[in-house]
Design a protein around this motif. Structure first.
Motif: not given
Length: 397
Positions: A369-382
């Motif tokens: 879930x730490x990995x998921x947090x980083x991916x969501x924060x970095x890529x979903x807004x794009x």
């Protein structure tokens, strides 16, 4: 929404409550029961993972088949029939292999969720897909909330097998309700291999599905996997296992409803998923630090609220920009990919628990879930930039 569609929507919501209750009444007691009849942690993980394996294999074919014939109700009914059969098989099983077979069959039942969600969304205009998914997720989590609490209490009163029989009965009631629903119109779609590959290669769908897989890795390692076993180690009774499920799923229900309404007007999808993943990570990380049941209950409430923020939003994003005639296919990809997490989570965690104890399983789930947090924060807004407040209010109302 027409009066007939409105009536079918309400019937389907009631049927959905029965559907998930029939699959979750025995969740809080299944892994402790498997351990009680002699299953090692690795086998317990395999039993839990088999539920995801069925869905991993079947969800894309089911979505394609549904779109090809432009029918949803036959799959809805099949989901209830297999749920009833799974409950009966669980109740009659006295070995770990019987539990493995029954859990695999319950996964076949859950496979039909890919079509059920599309059927439900068909009662709403496309711009309200997010609201439809938040509503159906709320109904799902409420039914899971009630059934997990009831399952623990039923087991406390009548023994390990009673929740299995109760699941079969509730599944039968849901089948009767589902038989009264009607379908909204849809065009048959015969996708060519190239068109199918195009759906599966859509970057936004892959991103959302990958995040959902990480989410499922966590939840099927913890809430639906080894957290009940850890609670038993801390002295939990069968009834306490039901209360533990309640404490976990009630915040999920609240957060899932809010994610499509109140919170949707103030935050972007990316912000909601990132915050939810972070809360889930923290809640999981704290589990092995607990030395008593009250502290464990707190971790489940925190993690449960985080999970509610994550999943409802991801479901809505999966079909947000997909034409209605291809939604079952897109949802099939989404749910098949996230089923990888449902299978891999408990399977990997079972090995970690055998090697390093339950703490190893929980720390692995927290890292995911730490990995998921980083991916969501970095890529979903794009891929999903925040909409104007007025537009979000319309789509969420």
């Amino acid at each position: 929404m027409g009066e007939r569609s409105n009536g079918s929507m309400r019937l389907l919501l009631a049927a959905i409550a029965c559907f998930w209750s029939s699959l979750y009444l025995y969740v809080p007691t299944l892994t402790p029961y498997a351990e009680a009849i002699g299953a090692p942690m690795g086998m317990v993980g395999l039993i839990v993972a088999s539920y995801g394996f069925s869905q991993l294999v079947l969800r894309i074919p089911v979505g394609l088949w549904s779109d090809a014939i432009a029918r949803r109700r036959p799959f809805l009914l099949a989901g209830f029939v297999t749920a009833v059969l799974a409950g009966v098989l669980f109740a009659l099983s006295e070995s770990v292999w019987g539990l493995l077979a029954a859990r695999t069959l319950s996964g076949v039942s859950a496979t039909m969720w890919v079509v059920i969600t599309v059927l439900f969304s068909s009662y709403f205009p496309p711009e309200r897909a997010g609201y439809a998914m938040s509503l159906v997720t709320f109904a799902t989590t409420v039914s899971q909330l009630v059934s997990t609490l009831a399952g623990g209490l039923i087991a406390e009163l009548w023994g390990w097998h009673a929740p299995f029989w109760a699941a079969a009965l509730v599944g039968g009631a849901g089948l009767a309700l589902a038989g009264r629903t009607r379908e909204a119109g849809a065009r048959p779609v015969g996708l060519t291999p190239r068109q199918l590959a195009a759906v599966g290669r859509e970057p936004s769908l892959l991103l959302v599905s990958g995040l959902a897989a990480l989410y499922q890795f966590n939840v099927f390692t913890t809430t639906y996997g080894f957290t009940p076993n850890y609670a038993v180690e801390l002295g939990a009774s069968k009834a306490a296992l039901g209360w533990l499920g309640l404490v976990s799923t009630l915040p999920t229900a609240i957060a899932s409803l809010a994610s499509g309404s109140i919170l949707a007007r103030r935050f972007s999808e990316g912000q909601l998923v990132t915050a939810g993943a972070a809360l889930t990570c923290l809640g999981t990380l704290a589990i092995p630090l607990c030395t008593g049941l009250p502290a464990l209950f707190v971790t489940q409430a925190v993690g449960g609220f985080g999970r509610g923020l994550v999943f409802a939003v991801l479901m809505g994003l999966a079909i947000k920009s997909v034409p209605s005639e291809r939604r079952a296919t897109a949802m099939g990809f989404f749910q098949s990919i996230y089923a990888v997490g449902m299978f891999a989570g408990p399977a990997v965690a079972g090995v970690m628990a055998d090697s390093f104890g339950l703490q190893g399983a929980f720390y692995t789930a927290a890292a995911v879930m730490a990995v998921a947090t980083a991916i969501a924060g970095g890529w979903l807004p794009r891929f999903f930039p925040k909409e104007a407040p007025a537009a979000r209010a319309v789509s969420s109302s």
